[in-house]
Design a protein around this motif. Structure first.
Motif, short mmCIF file in Angstrom:
data_model
loop_
_atom_site.label_atom_id
_atom_site.label_comp_id
_atom_site.label_asym_id
_atom_site.label_seq_id
_atom_site.Cartn_x
_atom_site.Cartn_y
_atom_site.Cartn_z
N ARG A 147 -11.21 20.74 -9.29
CA ARG A 147 -11.89 21.99 -8.76
C ARG A 147 -12.98 21.75 -7.59
NH1 ARG A 147 -13.82 26.55 -13.34
NH2 ARG A 147 -13.74 27.59 -11.43
N THR A 148 -13.49 20.58 -7.87
CA THR A 148 -14.38 19.84 -6.67
C THR A 148 -14.26 18.48 -6.85
OG1 THR A 148 -16.34 20.05 -7.96
CG2 THR A 148 -15.96 22.09 -6.53
N LEU A 149 -14.69 17.73 -5.82
CA LEU A 149 -14.72 16.30 -5.97
C LEU A 149 -16.34 16.02 -6.00
CD1 LEU A 149 -12.30 15.33 -3.01
CD2 LEU A 149 -11.87 15.22 -5.51
N PRO A 150 -16.45 14.77 -6.43
CA PRO A 150 -17.92 14.18 -6.69
C PRO A 150 -18.32 13.71 -5.11
CG PRO A 150 -16.40 12.57 -7.53
CD PRO A 150 -15.51 13.86 -7.54
N ASP A 151 -19.60 13.72 -5.09
CA ASP A 151 -20.16 13.18 -3.95
C ASP A 151 -19.76 11.81 -3.74
OD1 ASP A 151 -21.18 15.49 -3.14
OD2 ASP A 151 -23.09 15.04 -4.10
#
Length: 308
Positions: A147-151
């Motif tokens: 869903r999102t990538l980690p920083d």
């Protein structure tokens, strides 16, 4: 070692966070790595790293020097690549990581097509559920669904989107009437999928009428691999989640049937992730172009067919 070599070692220490990791990566020793950093500190007359028995931390001066070093080294790499034509013509070895289900259904075919176009590139394809450390594992690119990538310091490009849908075999639905509402799922054998990006004990579903969270009770089967889940569903074990790109051929052929077709999981993005550099080798840029053209198009076609 000369100054450029010491700068290259220093950059890797900052990025990998460990003398030991850099020594292993360079097939060197911790002592050699430490001496490279110390030599720079002596020339610069400033502390670049704070060292302790547990961790390394970068000083303010060290961070500024790191940013300068990465630009200098990238410019040098670019100049060398231009001289050897690597920036224009893909060649060498491309090391790619991909999540297993996507690799089996879409990415492997894209890799083979890429190889036909660029036969001077050898592709090593590594399958794993978890995102690797590209630097430590010496990988050029990672293909992930999230869903999102980690920083991170990595660069990413979105290739497409993916959804999971609820499916069952035609044989299973002959034995058990298809559920009409999400609540009716409680009367069925629910097969649970637990991966990095999916919570095993709940189904978070999205539809035009709103979002639904269903918590299966007493599941008969659970697994952490989508392809193993697909086998269980095809053999009539119950209702489960399958990625659209994995289920689409069986759905078209009638071997599988959508359950609650008005619902699907929230979308996940398919990303191509690579290390952050000013210069990107042609073998990587051309491969990302191939992913967008081949994999991205298939994902879009599947989404248009399944998501109403």
């Amino acid at each position: 070692m000369d100054k450029l070599s010491n700068m290259s070692v220093y950059v890797k220490v900052v990025e990998m966070g460990s003398f030991t990791a850099v020594a292993n990566h360079l097939d060197s020793t911790v002592g050699n790595v430490s001496r490279s950093v110390s030599a720079l500190e002596k020339v610069l007359d400033t502390r670049l790293l704070q060292r302790s028995t547990r961790r390394l931390s970068v000083t303010d001066a060290g961070q500024r020097f790191y940013e300068r070093c990465t630009k200098i080294l990238a410019d040098l790499e670019h100049a060398e690549a231009e001289a050897s034509n690597a920036a224009l013509k893909p060649r060498g070895t491309l090391r790619v990581h991909c999540v297993p289900g996507l690799a089996r259904h879409l990415v492997t075919s894209a890799v083979l097509e890429y190889r036909r176009e660029f036969p001077q590139v050898t592709v090593d394809l590594l399958l794993s559920q978890r995102m690797p450390n590209l630097l430590e594992d010496q990988l050029d690119i990672s293909i992930l669904i999230a869903r999102t990538l980690p920083d991170s310091a990595y660069v990413s490009q979105k290739i497409g989107i993916s959804h999971c849908v609820l499916v069952a075999s035609a044989e299973y639905l002959q034995r058990y009437p298809a559920p009409m509402t999400a609540a009716d799922l409680a009367d069925h054998q629910c097969l649970l999928l637990g991966t990095v990006d999916y919570v095993r004990d709940e189904w978070q579903l999205k539809g035009k009428s709103g979002n639904v969270t269903f918590i299966p009770q007493g599941p008969s089967f659970s697994v952490n691999d989508m392809d193993a889940m697909a086998v269980a569903i095809r053999e009539g074990a119950g209702i489960g989640l399958m990625a659209g790109f994995s289920a689409i051929d069986d759905l078209r052929a009638g071997r599988l049937v959508r359950v609650l077709p008005e619902y699907h999981t929230h979308e996940r993005n398919v990303y191509a992730v690579y290390t952050s550099r000013q210069f990107i080798d042609a073998k990587i840029t051309r491969f990302i172009e191939k992913l967008k053209k081949r994999v991205g198009a298939e994902l879009m076609k599947t989404a248009e067919e399944l998501i109403v």
